[in-house]
Design a protein around this motif. Structure first.
Motif, PDB file in Angstrom:
ATOM      1  N   GLN A 152       0.825  -1.211   0.000  1.00  0.00           N
ATOM      2  CA  GLN A 152       0.000   0.000   0.000  1.00  0.00           C
ATOM      3  C   GLN A 152       0.855   1.255   0.000  1.00  0.00           C
ATOM      4  O   GLN A 152       0.479   2.256  -0.633  1.00  0.00           O
ATOM      5  CB  GLN A 152      -0.931  -0.002   1.207  1.00  0.00           C
ATOM      6  N   PHE A 153       1.957   1.252   0.703  1.00  0.00           N
ATOM      7  CA  PHE A 153       2.835   2.423   0.698  1.00  0.00           C
ATOM      8  C   PHE A 153       3.253   2.781  -0.724  1.00  0.00           C
ATOM      9  O   PHE A 153       3.340   3.959  -1.085  1.00  0.00           O
ATOM     10  CB  PHE A 153       4.077   2.161   1.555  1.00  0.00           C
ATOM     11  N   VAL A 154       3.527   1.768  -1.541  1.00  0.00           N
ATOM     12  CA  VAL A 154       3.937   2.016  -2.923  1.00  0.00           C
ATOM     13  C   VAL A 154       2.754   2.511  -3.747  1.00  0.00           C
ATOM     14  O   VAL A 154       2.853   3.521  -4.460  1.00  0.00           O
ATOM     15  CB  VAL A 154       4.526   0.734  -3.544  1.00  0.00           C
ATOM     16  N   THR A 155       1.623   1.823  -3.652  1.00  0.00           N
ATOM     17  CA  THR A 155       0.477   2.169  -4.509  1.00  0.00           C
ATOM     18  C   THR A 155      -0.132   3.519  -4.150  1.00  0.00           C
ATOM     19  O   THR A 155      -0.436   4.317  -5.040  1.00  0.00           O
ATOM     20  CB  THR A 155      -0.593   1.076  -4.428  1.00  0.00           C
ATOM     21  N   ILE A 156      -0.301   3.799  -2.863  1.00  0.00           N
ATOM     22  CA  ILE A 156      -0.930   5.066  -2.497  1.00  0.00           C
ATOM     23  C   ILE A 156       0.008   6.239  -2.748  1.00  0.00           C
ATOM     24  O   ILE A 156      -0.443   7.351  -3.062  1.00  0.00           O
ATOM     25  CB  ILE A 156      -1.413   5.067  -1.036  1.00  0.00           C
ATOM     26  N   THR A 157       1.319   6.010  -2.631  1.00  0.00           N
ATOM     27  CA  THR A 157       2.270   7.087  -2.914  1.00  0.00           C
ATOM     28  C   THR A 157       2.251   7.446  -4.389  1.00  0.00           C
ATOM     29  O   THR A 157       2.166   8.632  -4.758  1.00  0.00           O
ATOM     30  CB  THR A 157       3.682   6.669  -2.486  1.00  0.00           C
ATOM     31  N   LEU A 158       2.329   6.442  -5.252  1.00  0.00           N
ATOM     32  CA  LEU A 158       2.338   6.712  -6.697  1.00  0.00           C
ATOM     33  C   LEU A 158       1.005   7.279  -7.164  1.00  0.00           C
ATOM     34  O   LEU A 158       0.962   8.239  -7.954  1.00  0.00           O
ATOM     35  CB  LEU A 158       2.667   5.424  -7.452  1.00  0.00           C
ATOM     36  N   ALA A 159      -0.106   6.691  -6.667  1.00  0.00           N
ATOM     37  CA  ALA A 159      -1.419   7.202  -7.074  1.00  0.00           C
ATOM     38  C   ALA A 159      -1.661   8.594  -6.513  1.00  0.00           C
ATOM     39  O   ALA A 159      -2.203   9.468  -7.215  1.00  0.00           O
ATOM     40  CB  ALA A 159      -2.518   6.240  -6.595  1.00  0.00           C
ATOM     41  N   GLY A 160      -1.266   8.828  -5.267  1.00  0.00           N
ATOM     42  CA  GLY A 160      -1.430  10.156  -4.676  1.00  0.00           C
ATOM     43  C   GLY A 160      -0.637  11.205  -5.420  1.00  0.00           C
ATOM     44  O   GLY A 160      -1.131  12.327  -5.652  1.00  0.00           O
ATOM     45  N   MET A 205      -4.310 -11.009   1.284  1.00  0.00           N
ATOM     46  CA  MET A 205      -3.711  -9.687   1.160  1.00  0.00           C
ATOM     47  C   MET A 205      -4.101  -8.960  -0.119  1.00  0.00           C
ATOM     48  O   MET A 205      -4.272  -7.738  -0.120  1.00  0.00           O
ATOM     49  CB  MET A 205      -2.185  -9.827   1.232  1.00  0.00           C
ATOM     50  N   ALA A 206      -4.234  -9.696  -1.224  1.00  0.00           N
ATOM     51  CA  ALA A 206      -4.333  -9.084  -2.550  1.00  0.00           C
ATOM     52  C   ALA A 206      -5.429  -8.030  -2.700  1.00  0.00           C
ATOM     53  O   ALA A 206      -5.184  -6.959  -3.283  1.00  0.00           O
ATOM     54  CB  ALA A 206      -4.504 -10.176  -3.610  1.00  0.00           C
ATOM     55  N   PRO A 207      -6.666  -8.232  -2.203  1.00  0.00           N
ATOM     56  CA  PRO A 207      -7.703  -7.216  -2.435  1.00  0.00           C
ATOM     57  C   PRO A 207      -7.426  -5.871  -1.768  1.00  0.00           C
ATOM     58  O   PRO A 207      -8.090  -4.884  -2.110  1.00  0.00           O
ATOM     59  CB  PRO A 207      -8.964  -7.862  -1.826  1.00  0.00           C
ATOM     60  N   TYR A 208      -6.478  -5.826  -0.856  1.00  0.00           N
ATOM     61  CA  TYR A 208      -6.226  -4.591  -0.110  1.00  0.00           C
ATOM     62  C   TYR A 208      -4.969  -3.857  -0.577  1.00  0.00           C
ATOM     63  O   TYR A 208      -4.560  -2.879   0.043  1.00  0.00           O
ATOM     64  CB  TYR A 208      -6.088  -4.908   1.385  1.00  0.00           C
ATOM     65  N   PHE A 209      -4.363  -4.319  -1.658  1.00  0.00           N
ATOM     66  CA  PHE A 209      -3.120  -3.695  -2.101  1.00  0.00           C
ATOM     67  C   PHE A 209      -3.336  -2.250  -2.553  1.00  0.00           C
ATOM     68  O   PHE A 209      -2.408  -1.443  -2.528  1.00  0.00           O
ATOM     69  CB  PHE A 209      -2.495  -4.508  -3.231  1.00  0.00           C
ATOM     70  N   VAL A 259      -3.969   3.141  10.767  1.00  0.00           N
ATOM     71  CA  VAL A 259      -5.313   2.723  10.352  1.00  0.00           C
ATOM     72  C   VAL A 259      -5.253   1.385   9.620  1.00  0.00           C
ATOM     73  O   VAL A 259      -6.062   0.477   9.864  1.00  0.00           O
ATOM     74  CB  VAL A 259      -5.956   3.801   9.465  1.00  0.00           C
ATOM     75  N   SER A 260      -4.290   1.237   8.723  1.00  0.00           N
ATOM     76  CA  SER A 260      -4.193   0.026   7.915  1.00  0.00           C
ATOM     77  C   SER A 260      -3.871  -1.195   8.768  1.00  0.00           C
ATOM     78  O   SER A 260      -4.557  -2.227   8.680  1.00  0.00           O
ATOM     79  CB  SER A 260      -3.127   0.213   6.827  1.00  0.00           C
ATOM     80  N   VAL A 261      -2.830  -1.101   9.585  1.00  0.00           N
ATOM     81  CA  VAL A 261      -2.418  -2.253  10.392  1.00  0.00           C
ATOM     82  C   VAL A 261      -3.518  -2.647  11.372  1.00  0.00           C
ATOM     83  O   VAL A 261      -3.822  -3.833  11.557  1.00  0.00           O
ATOM     84  CB  VAL A 261      -1.104  -1.945  11.135  1.00  0.00           C
ATOM     85  N   THR A 262      -4.145  -1.655  12.003  1.00  0.00           N
ATOM     86  CA  THR A 262      -5.206  -1.960  12.967  1.00  0.00           C
ATOM     87  C   THR A 262      -6.383  -2.664  12.302  1.00  0.00           C
ATOM     88  O   THR A 262      -6.904  -3.657  12.822  1.00  0.00           O
ATOM     89  CB  THR A 262      -5.685  -0.670  13.642  1.00  0.00           C
TER      90      THR A 262
END
Length: 277
Positions: free
Chosen positions: A86-94, A144-148, A201-204
């Motif tokens: 998620q760090f990779v995907t949200i950073t690039l998309a953001g 894990m996959a649906p939450y990437f 939020v994600s880990v919790t």
């Protein structure tokens, strides 16, 4: 508003907050009292005030009945594996939605945010079909996959990147920095509070996820803590061993509780800095 009313209003607010906090704490208090009760069954299990000498017998029995280390490892792999991608995907998309001009950018962004309006339960069947067709059923990667990708994370990073002065990127661009270097050296350090807030939020949420892992995982050695606890609880309920159940529940929730206690100030500061309320 009179001076007396102005003095009473904050007190009423504090009183209501304390009342809600007390109601919220009752189940947790009962779990603590029951977990350390040397008698795991009986009418005394309903008490909220301990009248006994604390014992670790329930924890020892719960630890022996379920493979909590394996469940904990699986949960850690799922939670932190999702977060890493998620760090990779949200950073690039953001960054793309915040700084790259392309046709239909606003439309694509708002369509992407429709994910926030969908109840996760509504996506279980299509996600399950997709995971099975990819051969990922009964695997941690399938959980894990649906939450990437995360619409919330993308929105958060877009807002954080838009708040960063564009002049900093232009100066780096003049020095010959690539897009990757600009993101890594300028945007990510300045967006650190938002990244920390999203990580919490994600880990919790994925640490406590139950329904989706239950649908995907069949193998006992791949169960996360929530599914393992449910299986353990069904066996303990047959003997009405409420003290053992409470001890197992405390074992499962202990890592998040301990993390919050140790890093409480950092947690609060990250949410305040990122603007999440």
């Amino acid at each position: 508003m009179s001076v007396a009313n102005r003095e009473i209003s904050p007190k009423l607010g504090y009183g209501a907050t304390l009342l809600v906090a007390a109601l919220w704490a009752v189940p947790f208090l009962w779990m603590l009292v029951a977990a350390f009760n040397p008698e795991s069954t009986g009418a005394g299990m309903a008490a909220l005030i301990p009248d006994y000498v604390p014992s670790l017998a329930n924890f020892a029995e719960a630890w022996g009945l379920a493979d909590f280390p394996r469940y904990g490892l699986n949960t850690a792999i799922i939670s932190f594996g999702i977060l890493a991608v998620q760090f990779v995907t949200i950073t690039l998309a953001g960054y793309a939605f915040a700084r790259i001009d392309f046709p239909g950018r606003s439309v694509c962004f708002y369509l992407f945010l429709t994910q926030l309006m969908l109840a996760p339960v509504a996506l279980i069947v299509p996600n399950l079909v997709t995971i099975a067709s990819l051969g990922l059923y009964d695997s941690l990667l399938g959980v894990m996959a649906p939450y990437f990708a995360s619409a919330f994370g993308t929105f958060l990073m877009r807002q954080a990147f838009r708040a960063i002065p564009r002049e900093l990127e232009e100066a780096a661009l003049i020095d010959g920095a690539s897009i990757g270097q600009r993101i890594r050296l300028i945007y990510l350090p300045l967006a650190k509070p938002s990244l920390i807030a999203f990580a919490i939020v994600s880990v919790t949420s994925h640490w406590n996820e139950f329904l989706w892992p239950l649908m995907v995982i069949n193998s006992p050695d791949l169960r996360p803590l929530t599914v393992g606890l449910a299986t353990f609880t069904r066996g303990a309920e047959g003997a009405q061993a409420w003290g053992v159940i409470a001890a197992g529940t405390l074992i499962v929730s202990a890592p998040l509780i301990l993390a919050f206690v140790l890093f409480q100030r950092a947690f609060v500061n990250s949410f305040v800095s990122s603007g999440i309320k």
